[in-house]
Design a protein around this motif. Structure first.
Motif, short mmCIF file in Angstrom:
data_model
loop_
_atom_site.label_atom_id
_atom_site.label_comp_id
_atom_site.label_asym_id
_atom_site.label_seq_id
_atom_site.Cartn_x
_atom_site.Cartn_y
_atom_site.Cartn_z
N TRP A 84 0.84 -1.19 0.00
CA TRP A 84 0.00 0.00 0.00
C TRP A 84 0.89 1.25 0.00
N ASP A 116 0.40 7.03 3.82
CA ASP A 116 -0.98 7.24 4.25
C ASP A 116 -1.24 6.87 5.70
N TYR A 117 -0.29 6.24 6.35
CA TYR A 117 -0.55 5.74 7.70
C TYR A 117 0.77 5.38 8.37
N SER A 164 -6.77 -3.93 5.32
CA SER A 164 -7.20 -5.11 4.56
C SER A 164 -8.22 -4.69 3.51
N ASP A 165 -8.71 -5.64 2.74
CA ASP A 165 -9.67 -5.31 1.68
C ASP A 165 -11.01 -4.88 2.26
N VAL A 196 -11.66 -3.92 5.81
CA VAL A 196 -11.68 -2.94 6.90
C VAL A 196 -10.25 -2.46 7.18
N ASN A 197 -10.12 -1.20 7.54
CA ASN A 197 -8.84 -0.68 8.03
C ASN A 197 -9.03 -0.33 9.51
N GLN A 236 -12.26 1.74 9.89
CA GLN A 236 -12.68 2.46 8.69
C GLN A 236 -13.20 1.47 7.68
C1 LIG Z 1 -7.67 1.01 3.58
O1 LIG Z 1 -6.63 1.95 3.30
C2 LIG Z 1 -6.10 1.85 2.00
C3 LIG Z 1 -4.86 2.73 1.90
O2 LIG Z 1 -5.05 3.99 2.46
C4 LIG Z 1 -7.21 2.22 1.03
O3 LIG Z 1 -6.74 2.11 -0.30
C5 LIG Z 1 -8.40 1.26 1.21
O4 LIG Z 1 -9.49 1.65 0.40
C6 LIG Z 1 -8.86 1.25 2.66
N1 LIG Z 1 -9.82 0.17 2.84
C7 LIG Z 1 -11.02 0.33 3.41
C8 LIG Z 1 -11.82 -0.91 3.57
O5 LIG Z 1 -11.47 1.41 3.80
#
Ligand SMILES: *[C@@H]1O[C@H](CO)[C@@H](O)[C@H](O)[C@H]1NC(C)=O
Ligand SMILES: *[C@@H]1O[C@H](CO)[C@@H](O)[C@H](O)[C@H]1NC(C)=O
Length: 392
Positions: free
Chosen positions: A68, A72-73, A100-101, A103-104, A175
């Motif tokens: 990634w 960004d983090y 992850s795909d 949830v963050n 998120q």
């Molecule tokens: C998680 O973060 C990544 C990188 O910032 C982003 O591309 C991705 O859409 C985010 N995933 C979710 C599930 O919000």
């Protein structure tokens, strides 16, 4: 034939766990002073930012192939100075960023008591395991209840050996697209910040912050007293505390929080987090509307026409973009810096030209360190975790 079949099975056994589970990235914090590789990586980031890729391996030792966008983090820590030799200090703070795909998640845990670091470590691991395995897939209110249950179940699962003489806070931000969930138990904090960019500057604003958890908060002290606990008031010398004695060990502690995981002898203290859900699209509307009001006022102040007609605001001050990011930090940081101070610093690194965001987090930890040092020898552990949200 049978032989080939066995090789095939073996290969499947090796590759299946990678192919069927969705990919994820877990970042754990490095110490900015006592991890020499990290110290050198941060120094190098500062002096030759163009070679950033070279140092990423030192900052992400657990993930040599970060896929990634790593600007960004991130997460960093600094062990405290809590009495005794420097080498005997145990960092009881934990923090992480998990992408992850589906949830963050980012967050912090702050342990206290003789076994607090073990509790914090257990809670970090266990909450993430539950998120990976059973977080509901839809974005309705189930997620809020699921988070409360996850905190309760994690608390109940902490082994007795460590849960009797220690506990930890837990402050999480989940998120999922434009939906952001905050779950907070204890006196660590998380917040959502907005950065509105114009040609001139970055306007930073705190959109939401988790409520500081104190036993003297009216709601909490009522609940604690109804549950039979003794609560002492806040004074010049001390925080307000809730007291409990473990009948088995005679171990008595006054806890300056009313919600924590662990601390099993504190029967009135609960692990339930305060949970909030935030819609980023609504937040963006609010930021733009408030900026419009702000600009109107600003333009009135510079109004110079003698006939009273207003001069239009310079178009360069129109908003170019609105971004959001989330921050979680333990009280080692939050006791010395306000959310807005932290957010303003970070915004300069996340959206301005101040350098790599890891340097922004480092800057915050050093500034907190200075503020601790002005007060004396003692310095609490510090941990911070940050993540940009998706763009809405
Ligand atoms: C998680 O973060 C990544 C990188 O910032 C982003 O591309 C991705 O859409 C985010 N995933 C979710 C599930 O919000
Ligand atoms: C990462 O994001 C920054 C801004 O957030 C952007 O300038 C940069 O090009 C991105 N890098 C990659 C490899 O996507």
């Amino acid at each position: 034939m049978f032989h080939y079949f066995r090789i095939l099975l073996l290969l499947l056994a090796i590759f299946l766990p990678w192919t069927d589970s969705s990919s994820f990235l877990l970042l754990l914090p490095q110490d900015i002073a006592f991890d020499s590789t990290t110290r050198i990586a941060l120094q190098s980031l500062r002096h030759s930012p163009e070679a950033v890729e070279l140092y990423m391996h030192s900052l992400f030792p657990h993930h040599p192939q970060v896929t990634w966008n790593h600007t960004d983090y991130g997460t960093l820590t600094l062990v405290g100075n809590k009495g005794g030799h420097v080498l005997e200090q145990i960092n009881q703070d934990r923090s992480f960023v998990f992408l992850s795909d589906t949830v963050n998640v980012s967050g912090v845990m702050d342990g206290h008591g003789p076994t607090g670091h073990s509790v914090a470590e257990y809670v970090r691991h266990e909450l993430l395991r539950r998120i990976q395995q059973s977080l509901p897939e839809d974005n309705n209110n189930n997620v809020k209840q699921w988070l409360r249950d996850a905190f309760q179940q994690t608390d109940a699962a902490i082994p007795n050996e460590i849960a009797m003489q220690g506990g930890c806070t837990s402050s999480l931000v989940l998120q999922r697209g434009s939906q952001i969930y905050f779950a907070n138990a204890g006196d660590s904090q998380s917040f959502l910040a907005a950065a509105l960019l114009t040609e001139e500057k970055i306007h930073v604003q705190i959109m939401y912050e988790t409520r500081l958890d104190k036993p003297n908060h009216p709601d909490e002290s009522k609940r604690l007293q109804e549950a039979g606990a003794q609560v002492t008031q806040e004074s010049e010398q001390d925080d307000g505390r809730v007291w409990a004695t473990d009948p088995a060990t005679g171990y008595t502690t006054g806890l300056a929080m009313s919600r924590v995981l662990g601390d099993r002898h504190h029967t009135a203290v609960i692990p339930d987090p305060l949970v909030e859900k935030i819609d980023l699209k609504e937040m963006k509307q609010r930021v733009l509307e408030e900026y419009k009001v702000y600009r109107t006022q600003q333009c009135k102040e510079v109004e110079i026409n003698t006939d009273g007609s207003s001069i239009p605001c310079p178009p360069s001050q129109d908003p170019r973009a609105v971004y959001f990011f989330v921050v979680s930090a333990t009280d080692g940081v939050m006791d010395s810096l306000k959310p807005i101070e932290i957010a303003q610093t970070l915004a300069g690194f996340l959206y301005g030209n101040n350098g790599h965001p890891f340097l922004g987090m480092e800057d915050i930890l050093w500034r907190s360190t200075q503020l601790w040092q002005q007060q004396g020898q003692y310095r609490d552990d510090m941990a911070i975790a940050i993540a940009k949200t998706i763009q809405v």
